[in-house]
Design an enzyme around this catalytic site. Structure first.
Site, PDB file in Angstrom:
ATOM      1  N   GLU A  73       0.861  -1.181   0.000  1.00 44.75           N
ATOM      2  CA  GLU A  73       0.000   0.000   0.000  1.00 44.75           C
ATOM      3  C   GLU A  73       0.907   1.245   0.000  1.00 44.75           C
ATOM      4  OE1 GLU A  73      -2.446   0.580   3.548  1.00 44.75           O
ATOM      5  OE2 GLU A  73      -3.828   1.878   2.444  1.00 44.75           O
ATOM      6  N   LYS A 147      -9.597   2.280  -2.601  1.00 39.57           N
ATOM      7  CA  LYS A 147      -9.835   1.804  -1.229  1.00 39.57           C
ATOM      8  C   LYS A 147     -11.234   2.231  -0.777  1.00 39.57           C
ATOM      9  CE  LYS A 147      -7.411   1.912   3.252  1.00 39.57           C
ATOM     10  NZ  LYS A 147      -6.140   2.331   3.864  1.00 39.57           N
ATOM     11  N   CYS A 181      -5.694  -2.113   2.151  1.00 43.28           N
ATOM     12  CA  CYS A 181      -5.473  -2.186   3.586  1.00 43.28           C
ATOM     13  C   CYS A 181      -6.709  -2.290   4.475  1.00 43.28           C
ATOM     14  CB  CYS A 181      -4.592  -1.040   4.035  1.00 43.28           C
ATOM     15  SG  CYS A 181      -3.825  -1.347   5.617  1.00 43.28           S
TER      16      CYS A 181
HETATM   17  N1  LIG Z   1      -3.475   1.706   6.091  1.00 44.99           N
HETATM   18  C1  LIG Z   1      -4.468   1.110   6.750  1.00 44.99           C
HETATM   19  O1  LIG Z   1      -5.587   1.051   6.264  1.00 44.99           O
HETATM   20  C2  LIG Z   1      -4.074   0.582   8.104  1.00 44.99           C
HETATM   21  C3  LIG Z   1      -5.049  -0.336   8.788  1.00 44.99           C
HETATM   22  O2  LIG Z   1      -6.063  -0.777   8.259  1.00 44.99           O
HETATM   23  C4  LIG Z   1      -4.726  -0.713  10.169  1.00 44.99           C
HETATM   24  O3  LIG Z   1      -5.607  -1.332  10.824  1.00 44.99           O
HETATM   25  O4  LIG Z   1      -3.604  -0.383  10.632  1.00 44.99           O
END
Ligand SMILES: NC(=O)CC(=O)C(=O)O
Length: 332
Positions: A73, A147, A181
């Site tokens: 990501e 996302k 993510c």
């Molecule tokens: N970058 C993200 O979305 C991080 C995430 O989901 C987390 O729980 O840490």
């Protein structure tokens, strides 16, 4: 008294059958079994360096046999609300406007591999998204996933981050025949992917030093039971957001789950957890790493999915008379 149990009604619309991966060896990808490469990259404020560095890692993974390569990501920019507008690229405008995705297109065709391009900040009009692009072996853009669940968290003294300050959420689940993510935290999304026939869920994800130790492994293993495919097959892109409901997901979905994180930089504003991993359809860890830069190469065998679903036939055991999953977009 006759039972109202109707397994075929447990999902609306009903689940699609798991597609059979093509066995024609003349088709280089996708195959029934193939190697996946997870590039856990260091990310710096120097965008040009990040692009060159990612290219080299993809080439290395391909040379080691990976036919599907996954990036982290936000790999071309620091993970921060100050950076997203500065590093954002207009992906739809193409080459000069998007040097990061231009590189992915070029290297996918050069190495004849499929690339799940982690994510980069995307500019579209006056909006910014956290976007994952998937390129096929022909260098063509196969899918673009924005996302869906923005990462807004406030644990005072530990981690505060508000993606929604700068980013806009995507609206559509993406099946490529591939989430980002925080999307990993939503079990319903994983179940939809599974019911649409996915074999592999890919979550480029940047967890941190608080959520990493708490949820990262738990969510992946839970998810694994639920998703689905690459290739005729669906490779689902989810940007990390795994949650405590993952156990349900794992058992529910019976899929492969691949996660790819940036490497940890203890000096960065947002310190990534690392630990990129491939999990199998019984929640087993197939391959993982620590927090330093690394390339994981591991084998995926889609025939195992059918076998696991025969061993533990969850889809047939669902109680459609008591609860149902409704895939609103597919129904419409
Ligand atoms: N970058 C993200 O979305 C991080 C995430 O989901 C987390 O729980 O840490």
């Amino acid at each position: 008294m006759s039972s109202a149990f109707k397994p075929e009604q447990a999902r609306i619309p009903p689940a699609l059958a798991l597609p059979t991966p093509p066995l024609n060896k003349a088709i280089s990808f996708p195959l029934f079994t193939f190697k996946i490469g997870l590039c856990q990259l260091t990310v710096t404020p120097d965008k040009e360096r990040n692009i060159k560095h990612a290219r080299k890692a993809i080439e290395d993974a391909a040379q080691k046999g990976a036919q599907l390569v996954v990036l982290p990501e936000i790999w071309n920019s620091p993970y921060s609300n100050d950076s997203f507008p500065v590093y954002a690229e207009d992906i739809d405008a193409g080459h000069d406007a998007s040097p990061s995705t231009a590189m992915l297109a070029e290297v996918s065709v050069q190495m004849k591999i499929v690339i799940v391009g982690g994510s980069i900040p995307e500019r579209c009009g006056d909006k910014l998204y956290n976007t994952c692009c998937v390129f096929g072996t022909d260098g063509k853009l196969k899918a673009k996933h924005r996302k869906i669940h923005l990462f807004d968290i406030d644990i005072p003294g530990k981690i505060t981050f508000t993606e929604s300050k700068t980013l806009t959420a995507g609206e559509t689940p993406t099946i490529v025949d591939t989430g980002i993510c925080h999307d990993i935290s939503f079990q319903e999304l994983a179940m939809i992917y599974a019911s649409r026939g996915a074999h592999l869920l890919c979550y480029p994800g940047a967890f941190n030093m608080t959520t990493g130790p708490l949820h990262w492994e738990l969510l992946q293993r839970a998810s694994s039971f639920g998703l689905a495919s690459i290739n005729g097959l669906f490779l689902v892109l989810v940007l990390a957001g795994l949650t405590s409901t993952l156990l349900v997901r794992a058992v529910d979905n019976q899929l492969y789950v691949a996660t790819c994180s940036p490497a940890r930089d203890a000096g960065a504003g947002y310190v990534a957890w690392g630990h990129s991993t491939l999990v199998g359809p019984f929640g087993e860890m197939i391959a993982t790493t620590e927090h330093d830069e690394d390339i994981i190469i591991a084998e995926i065998d889609y025939s195992v999915l059918e076998q696991r679903r025969t061993n533990l036939p969850l889809p047939k055991q669902r109680r459609g008379d008591l609860y149902r999953l409704i895939d609103i977009q597919r129904r419409e």
